[in-house]
Write a protein that holds these residues in place. Structure first.
Motif, mmCIF file in Angstrom:
data_model
loop_
_atom_site.group_PDB
_atom_site.id
_atom_site.type_symbol
_atom_site.label_atom_id
_atom_site.label_comp_id
_atom_site.label_asym_id
_atom_site.label_seq_id
_atom_site.Cartn_x
_atom_site.Cartn_y
_atom_site.Cartn_z
ATOM 1 N N GLU A 46 -5.555 -1.602 -3.121
ATOM 2 C CA GLU A 46 -5.258 -0.528 -3.684
ATOM 3 C C GLU A 46 -5.287 0.634 -3.024
ATOM 4 O O GLU A 46 -6.258 1.384 -2.485
ATOM 5 N N CYS B 157 -6.418 5.080 -3.488
ATOM 6 C CA CYS B 157 -7.863 5.035 -3.886
ATOM 7 C C CYS B 157 -8.480 4.325 -2.890
ATOM 8 O O CYS B 157 -9.461 5.071 -2.389
ATOM 9 N N TYR C 234 0.709 2.432 -5.815
ATOM 10 C CA TYR C 234 -0.754 1.852 -6.219
ATOM 11 C C TYR C 234 -0.972 0.693 -5.227
ATOM 12 O O TYR C 234 -2.150 0.898 -4.384
ATOM 13 N N CYS D 218 -4.985 5.873 -11.485
ATOM 14 C CA CYS D 218 -6.164 6.375 -10.738
ATOM 15 C C CYS D 218 -5.459 6.806 -9.409
ATOM 16 O O CYS D 218 -6.026 8.125 -8.828
ATOM 17 N N CYS D 219 -4.521 6.201 -8.708
ATOM 18 C CA CYS D 219 -3.982 6.399 -7.640
ATOM 19 C C CYS D 219 -3.249 7.565 -7.318
ATOM 20 O O CYS D 219 -3.017 8.168 -6.259
HETATM 21 ZN ZN LIG Z 1 -6.088 3.589 -7.757
#
Ligand SMILES: [Zn+2]
Length: 611
Positions: free
Chosen positions: A341, A344, A391, A410-411
């Protein structure tokens, strides 16, 4: 990456704690004194990147978020507050959607989740550049968000801690880096709104599973990452309750205590959030002097490095840590394309590595940062306007670069944060001078013994194994410039000052301090002996190897036919001086090998079977 002896590592921690190490419940130890690390970070404005891929990535992210529409960003919060909510839905994870059906469909997953990270990325970008429109945008977003704060936001919201942790980060960064006069008051209001929705302590996924939950996504909250930003909020003046909140969410029993005792409790855990949680343990150490929490952070990071990492420095296939000895790292090369990932993971990795370097002065944390830089994040595809985000780095035997299926994941939040942090990750300030941690085109400005000092670094590292640093000083000054000599460096690595070999030994795996009376125009040149080596994926697959050249993994690109031998892999030829391409010979022709950042849409392969 040089595997660090865990024995040496644990010994360091034990020595620091005194000879009679009694592992109490770490909670009892939190009454101690705050700690000042031996190395400190520079201010964002002190380090300016010069032309190169890092500056390009930072500028692209800065411009991207500066241009993102305020109404779209604020929409989920306004909707929940019952306020007029103009603007389009951003979609993906960011906007409410009836399509949400976890784990099958994550559209509408955690609306507004990355808002705080976008604000944080902009606040840090303002701190780097001094761009007024960026500061104004940060302050506008904070004001806009303040008007929407209501407990109603978290009713039926699956990951309140996860989203609030990022909101917290955005607000304390708006305060600290964009001088937002209201941000801490807004944070206090936002904290009041989320508290009724937080559990009494940090919960593991098993504990969340055992509690009533409307659907599976309610078992994925990451309460154990909260303390880091609570400690920072306290430190930055948000009020005493933030220290109490930080302590309340330390995951001592299930995570930090066993890590501190040297137990590898990572296998089976979600990868990024548990690396990020190490930052909470570290901030606890800084705030209270708790050696248990420092040991937890050190040991946890050590376990990641020695038992969970690919040759690239990335870790956690399918976002999950694996049991050492299981051979699952090797198996992942066939089973998944979700190998690391990247934004992040790289963000969390840089953060904890900076933290641990600051207390230890240990150069291997810098070694790990440069690996993650060149082999992962610098090769991330740029964000697209529709929220398409890079990602996962793919280390499958049939690999490609691709955008994540969901928009605004999220990324997309950590990407602008890590690129804004590139400068402060490159140099550190020590008691005797400066530490050069990354060999990147950049300019550092600081005050040294009353002199105004500038260090300008020009380099095409790692494609050329050298770097040049030049000092500008308004008057001569005595101090040290400490250079990170990577653990992989060969014995022919040379450091010269003004064309003459520097005194002392530039030992691989340590910082090499050059202490002298520096004057304006002094130059430092480093020639790295950058050897080629092979790294096996795991002990169960000793013949599955990646080709490493210095800090870089070299990826085979295009159609791969024929077999590769160890000898052929160990003899790559750079196609021209300074090129990002190398050639190796297979038994049926020439194979192009290149850096992760140079891969575009080609198929590629990281690991090779050798006899
Ligand atoms: Zn992420």
């Amino acid at each position: 990456m040089q595997p660090l002896s865990r024995r040496k590592f644990l010994a360091t921690g034990a020595a620091a704690a005194g000879s009679a190490v009694v592992l109490r419940s770490s909670r009892a130890a939190l009454a101690g004194q705050a700690v000042t690390p031996q190395l400190s970070q520079f201010e964002y404005a002190d380090v300016q990147l010069l032309d190169g891929p890092m500056l390009e990535q930072f500028r692209a992210n800065h411009a991207f978020f500066l241009a993102l529409d305020d109404d779209k960003l604020l929409k989920p919060f306004r909707q929940k507050a019952g306020l007029p909510a103009p603007g389009e839905d951003m979609g993906g994870w960011y906007s409410f959607s009836p399509a949400f059906d976890p784990p099958k469909d994550l559209t509408g997953y955690i609306p507004g989740h990355t808002f705080g990270q976008y604000v944080s990325g902009l606040a840090r970008a303002y701190a780097v550049t001094g761009s007024k429109p960026t500061q104004e945008k940060v302050q506008r977003l904070v004001r806009g968000f303040a008007a929407t704060i209501t407990e109603k936001f978290y009713v039926g919201y699956p990951l309140p801690a996860y989203t609030f942790d990022k909101t917290n980060c955005g607000l304390i960064d708006a305060h600290q880096f964009a001088q937002d006069p209201q941000a801490l008051a807004v944070l206090n209001h936002a904290t009041d709104a989320v508290l009724p929705f937080l559990p009494e302590k940090a919960l593991t996924r098993a504990e969340q599973n055992a509690r009533p939950h409307p659907n599976v996504s309610f078992t994925w909250d990451e309460t154990y990452t909260l303390p880091e930003n609570f400690y920072l909020a306290y430190k930055r003046g948000a009020g005493p309750r933030y220290q109490k909140l930080a302590e309340r969410f330390l995951q001592d029993k299930d995570y930090f205590d066993p890590l501190a005792e040297g137990k590898n409790v990572l296998p089976g855990q979600h990868a990024y959030s548990h690396v990020n949680a190490l930052c909470s343990a570290f901030q606890c150490y800084l705030a209270t002097g708790s050696e248990t929490h420092l040991r937890a952070a050190r040991n946890g990071f050590d376990f990641v490095q020695t038992t969970q990492s690919f040759a690239t420095g990335g870790w956690g296939p399918d976002e999950t840590f694996r049991a050492p000895g299981s051979g699952e790292m090797g198996q992942s090369l066939e089973k998944t394309h979700s190998s690391f990932e990247t934004p992040c993971g790289a963000y969390g990795h840089f953060k904890i590595a900076r933290y641990l370097m600051s207390v230890s002065g240990d150069s291997r944390y810098g070694d790990s940062m440069e690996a993650v830089l060149y082999n992962t994040i610098l090769g991330a595809k740029p964000l697209l306007e529709d929220g398409s985000s890079f990602y996962y780095s793919d280390y499958n035997n049939s690999a490609s670069k691709f955008y994540h299926q969901d928009k605004w994941p999220c990324c997309s939040g950590t990407f602008p944060q890590i690129t804004a942090d590139y400068g402060i990750s490159s140099y550190f300030r020590g008691p005797r001078g400066v530490y050069v941690n990354l060999y990147v085109p950049s300019k550092l400005t600081w005050q040294q013994s009353g002199a105004r000092a500038t260090l300008t670094q020009k380099t095409n590292y790692p494609y050329l194994p050298q770097t040049n640093l030049e000092l500008q000083l308004d008057r001569p000054a005595e101090f040290a410039v400490a250079l990170r000599i990577p653990a992989w460096a060969g014995s022919k690595t040379r450091v010269a000052v003004n064309g003459k070999q520097a005194e002392g030994e530039a030992k691989p795996g340590a910082f090499f301090p050059i202490a002298r009376a520096w004057k304006n125009g002094d130059r430092i040149e480093v020639e790295f002996d950058m050897p080629t080596r092979l790294e096996a994926i795991d002990p169960q697959h000793p013949n599955t190897v990646a080709l490493m050249h210095g800090p870089m993994s070299l990826f085979a690109v295009g159609e791969l036919t024929g077999n590769l031998s160890r000898a052929a892999l160990l003899n790559p030829q750079q196609t021209s001086i300074g090129s990002s391409d190398w050639h190796v010979n297979s038994d049926s022709g020439i194979i192009r090998m290149t850096s992760f950042a140079s891969i575009q849409n080609e198929r590629y392969r990281l690991y090779h079977e050798v006899a």
